[in-house]
Design a protein around this motif. Sequence first.
Motif, PDB file in Angstrom:
ATOM      1  N   PRO A 140       6.627   7.775 -10.272  1.00  0.00           N
ATOM      2  CA  PRO A 140       5.175   8.004 -10.270  1.00  0.00           C
ATOM      3  C   PRO A 140       4.529   7.474  -8.991  1.00  0.00           C
ATOM      4  O   PRO A 140       4.929   6.413  -8.492  1.00  0.00           O
ATOM      5  N   PRO A 141       3.562   8.190  -8.448  1.00  0.00           N
ATOM      6  CA  PRO A 141       2.859   7.693  -7.262  1.00  0.00           C
ATOM      7  C   PRO A 141       2.268   6.319  -7.541  1.00  0.00           C
ATOM      8  O   PRO A 141       1.713   6.079  -8.603  1.00  0.00           O
ATOM      9  N   GLY A 142       2.418   5.437  -6.589  1.00  0.00           N
ATOM     10  CA  GLY A 142       1.902   4.078  -6.746  1.00  0.00           C
ATOM     11  C   GLY A 142       2.601   3.154  -5.783  1.00  0.00           C
ATOM     12  O   GLY A 142       3.229   3.583  -4.802  1.00  0.00           O
ATOM     13  N   LYS A 143       2.536   1.876  -6.092  1.00  0.00           N
ATOM     14  CA  LYS A 143       3.076   0.883  -5.169  1.00  0.00           C
ATOM     15  C   LYS A 143       4.595   0.993  -4.987  1.00  0.00           C
ATOM     16  O   LYS A 143       5.119   0.579  -3.953  1.00  0.00           O
ATOM     17  N   ALA A 144       5.299   1.565  -5.955  1.00  0.00           N
ATOM     18  CA  ALA A 144       6.750   1.726  -5.820  1.00  0.00           C
ATOM     19  C   ALA A 144       7.097   2.600  -4.619  1.00  0.00           C
ATOM     20  O   ALA A 144       8.184   2.460  -4.045  1.00  0.00           O
ATOM     21  N   TRP A 145       6.188   3.472  -4.221  1.00  0.00           N
ATOM     22  CA  TRP A 145       6.443   4.345  -3.071  1.00  0.00           C
ATOM     23  C   TRP A 145       6.453   3.560  -1.754  1.00  0.00           C
ATOM     24  O   TRP A 145       6.816   4.095  -0.715  1.00  0.00           O
ATOM     25  N   GLN A 146       6.065   2.294  -1.808  1.00  0.00           N
ATOM     26  CA  GLN A 146       6.083   1.444  -0.613  1.00  0.00           C
ATOM     27  C   GLN A 146       7.234   0.443  -0.658  1.00  0.00           C
ATOM     28  O   GLN A 146       7.443  -0.310   0.288  1.00  0.00           O
ATOM     29  N   ASP A 147       7.950   0.396  -1.750  1.00  0.00           N
ATOM     30  CA  ASP A 147       9.025  -0.571  -1.940  1.00  0.00           C
ATOM     31  C   ASP A 147      10.266  -0.125  -1.160  1.00  0.00           C
ATOM     32  O   ASP A 147      10.833   0.938  -1.432  1.00  0.00           O
ATOM     33  N   PRO A 148      10.710  -0.924  -0.184  1.00  0.00           N
ATOM     34  CA  PRO A 148      11.877  -0.533   0.606  1.00  0.00           C
ATOM     35  C   PRO A 148      13.112  -0.236  -0.248  1.00  0.00           C
ATOM     36  O   PRO A 148      13.899   0.648   0.093  1.00  0.00           O
TER      37      PRO A 148
ATOM     38  N   VAL B 243      13.192   1.230  -3.015  1.00  0.00           N
ATOM     39  CA  VAL B 243      13.019   2.586  -3.554  1.00  0.00           C
ATOM     40  C   VAL B 243      13.103   3.610  -2.421  1.00  0.00           C
ATOM     41  O   VAL B 243      13.848   4.584  -2.498  1.00  0.00           O
ATOM     42  N   VAL B 244      12.355   3.367  -1.369  1.00  0.00           N
ATOM     43  CA  VAL B 244      12.287   4.314  -0.253  1.00  0.00           C
ATOM     44  C   VAL B 244      13.646   4.524   0.409  1.00  0.00           C
ATOM     45  O   VAL B 244      13.982   5.639   0.791  1.00  0.00           O
ATOM     46  N   PHE B 245      14.424   3.448   0.509  1.00  0.00           N
ATOM     47  CA  PHE B 245      15.710   3.540   1.198  1.00  0.00           C
ATOM     48  C   PHE B 245      16.900   3.623   0.244  1.00  0.00           C
ATOM     49  O   PHE B 245      18.042   3.405   0.650  1.00  0.00           O
ATOM     50  N   ALA B 246      16.634   3.968  -0.993  1.00  0.00           N
ATOM     51  CA  ALA B 246      17.733   4.171  -1.942  1.00  0.00           C
ATOM     52  C   ALA B 246      18.586   5.340  -1.450  1.00  0.00           C
ATOM     53  O   ALA B 246      18.062   6.333  -0.943  1.00  0.00           O
ATOM     54  N   PRO B 247      19.894   5.254  -1.574  1.00  0.00           N
ATOM     55  CA  PRO B 247      20.766   6.318  -1.051  1.00  0.00           C
ATOM     56  C   PRO B 247      20.410   7.719  -1.559  1.00  0.00           C
ATOM     57  O   PRO B 247      20.395   8.673  -0.775  1.00  0.00           O
ATOM     58  N   SER B 248      20.090   7.865  -2.833  1.00  0.00           N
ATOM     59  CA  SER B 248      19.773   9.208  -3.347  1.00  0.00           C
ATOM     60  C   SER B 248      18.467   9.735  -2.769  1.00  0.00           C
ATOM     61  O   SER B 248      18.329  10.934  -2.524  1.00  0.00           O
ATOM     62  N   VAL B 249      17.516   8.844  -2.515  1.00  0.00           N
ATOM     63  CA  VAL B 249      16.245   9.264  -1.896  1.00  0.00           C
ATOM     64  C   VAL B 249      16.506   9.691  -0.456  1.00  0.00           C
ATOM     65  O   VAL B 249      16.025  10.739  -0.009  1.00  0.00           O
ATOM     66  N   LEU B 250      17.269   8.899   0.270  1.00  0.00           N
ATOM     67  CA  LEU B 250      17.572   9.243   1.666  1.00  0.00           C
ATOM     68  C   LEU B 250      18.325  10.562   1.774  1.00  0.00           C
ATOM     69  O   LEU B 250      18.046  11.370   2.670  1.00  0.00           O
ATOM     70  N   ARG B 251      19.271  10.801   0.863  1.00  0.00           N
ATOM     71  CA  ARG B 251      20.008  12.072   0.902  1.00  0.00           C
ATOM     72  C   ARG B 251      19.065  13.250   0.674  1.00  0.00           C
ATOM     73  O   ARG B 251      19.186  14.291   1.332  1.00  0.00           O
ATOM     74  N   LEU B 252      18.142  13.096  -0.253  1.00  0.00           N
ATOM     75  CA  LEU B 252      17.206  14.185  -0.522  1.00  0.00           C
ATOM     76  C   LEU B 252      16.227  14.368   0.637  1.00  0.00           C
ATOM     77  O   LEU B 252      15.861  15.494   0.971  1.00  0.00           O
ATOM     78  N   MET B 253      15.841  13.279   1.275  1.00  0.00           N
ATOM     79  CA  MET B 253      14.935  13.381   2.426  1.00  0.00           C
ATOM     80  C   MET B 253      15.521  14.251   3.531  1.00  0.00           C
ATOM     81  O   MET B 253      14.792  14.961   4.220  1.00  0.00           O
ATOM     82  N   GLU B 254      16.847  14.205   3.677  1.00  0.00           N
ATOM     83  CA  GLU B 254      17.501  15.011   4.708  1.00  0.00           C
ATOM     84  C   GLU B 254      17.360  16.506   4.426  1.00  0.00           C
ATOM     85  O   GLU B 254      17.478  17.322   5.344  1.00  0.00           O
ATOM     86  N   ARG B 255      17.086  16.863   3.186  1.00  0.00           N
ATOM     87  CA  ARG B 255      16.992  18.274   2.807  1.00  0.00           C
ATOM     88  C   ARG B 255      15.553  18.777   2.781  1.00  0.00           C
ATOM     89  O   ARG B 255      15.309  19.945   2.479  1.00  0.00           O
ATOM     90  N   VAL B 256      14.597  17.899   3.085  1.00  0.00           N
ATOM     91  CA  VAL B 256      13.182  18.261   3.041  1.00  0.00           C
ATOM     92  C   VAL B 256      12.710  18.634   4.445  1.00  0.00           C
ATOM     93  O   VAL B 256      13.002  17.949   5.415  1.00  0.00           O
ATOM     94  N   THR B 257      12.009  19.739   4.535  1.00  0.00           N
ATOM     95  CA  THR B 257      11.361  20.119   5.795  1.00  0.00           C
ATOM     96  C   THR B 257       9.870  20.224   5.533  1.00  0.00           C
ATOM     97  O   THR B 257       9.434  20.418   4.396  1.00  0.00           O
TER      98      THR B 257
END
Length: 128
Positions: free
Chosen positions: A9-17, A19-33
């Motif tokens: 959910p949008p909120g302070k967790a979106w600023q938590d390193p 969460v942001v640098f979790a491997p699954s998040v980083l892998r998905l970020m590579e697929r986002v344009t």
Amino acid sequence: MALGAHRIPPGKAWQDPAVVFAPSVLRLMERVTEEPHPDYVGLLSGHGASRPGRVELSARGRIFVGERRYPKGSPSPEPETFMTTAELAQKFRANSEGILAHECVEAILEALQGLEKVGDIRGLMRLL
């Protein structure tokens, strides 16, 4: 986009390193344009609160599209963007979790919802 796709959910967790640098998040970020909304300038010029956004998600052989002109909580001509008192209270609760005690949060919300009855604002400010 990757955090939203992880249903965080949008909120302070979106600023938590963590969460942001979790491997699954980083892998998905590579697929986002990303690219600008095709009519961003025109829509922004039409109404100062306009912040057009469009999301296209390609999954399972289909393209899913979502589009909004105004962000939730912004003053706009679209009533569905307004936040209710309950939504604002929930957002405050979520963002203060782990920072303020539950009793303090509820006292702040009660004071803010009856602000016209608060005789001395210093008590509220101490809670904050």
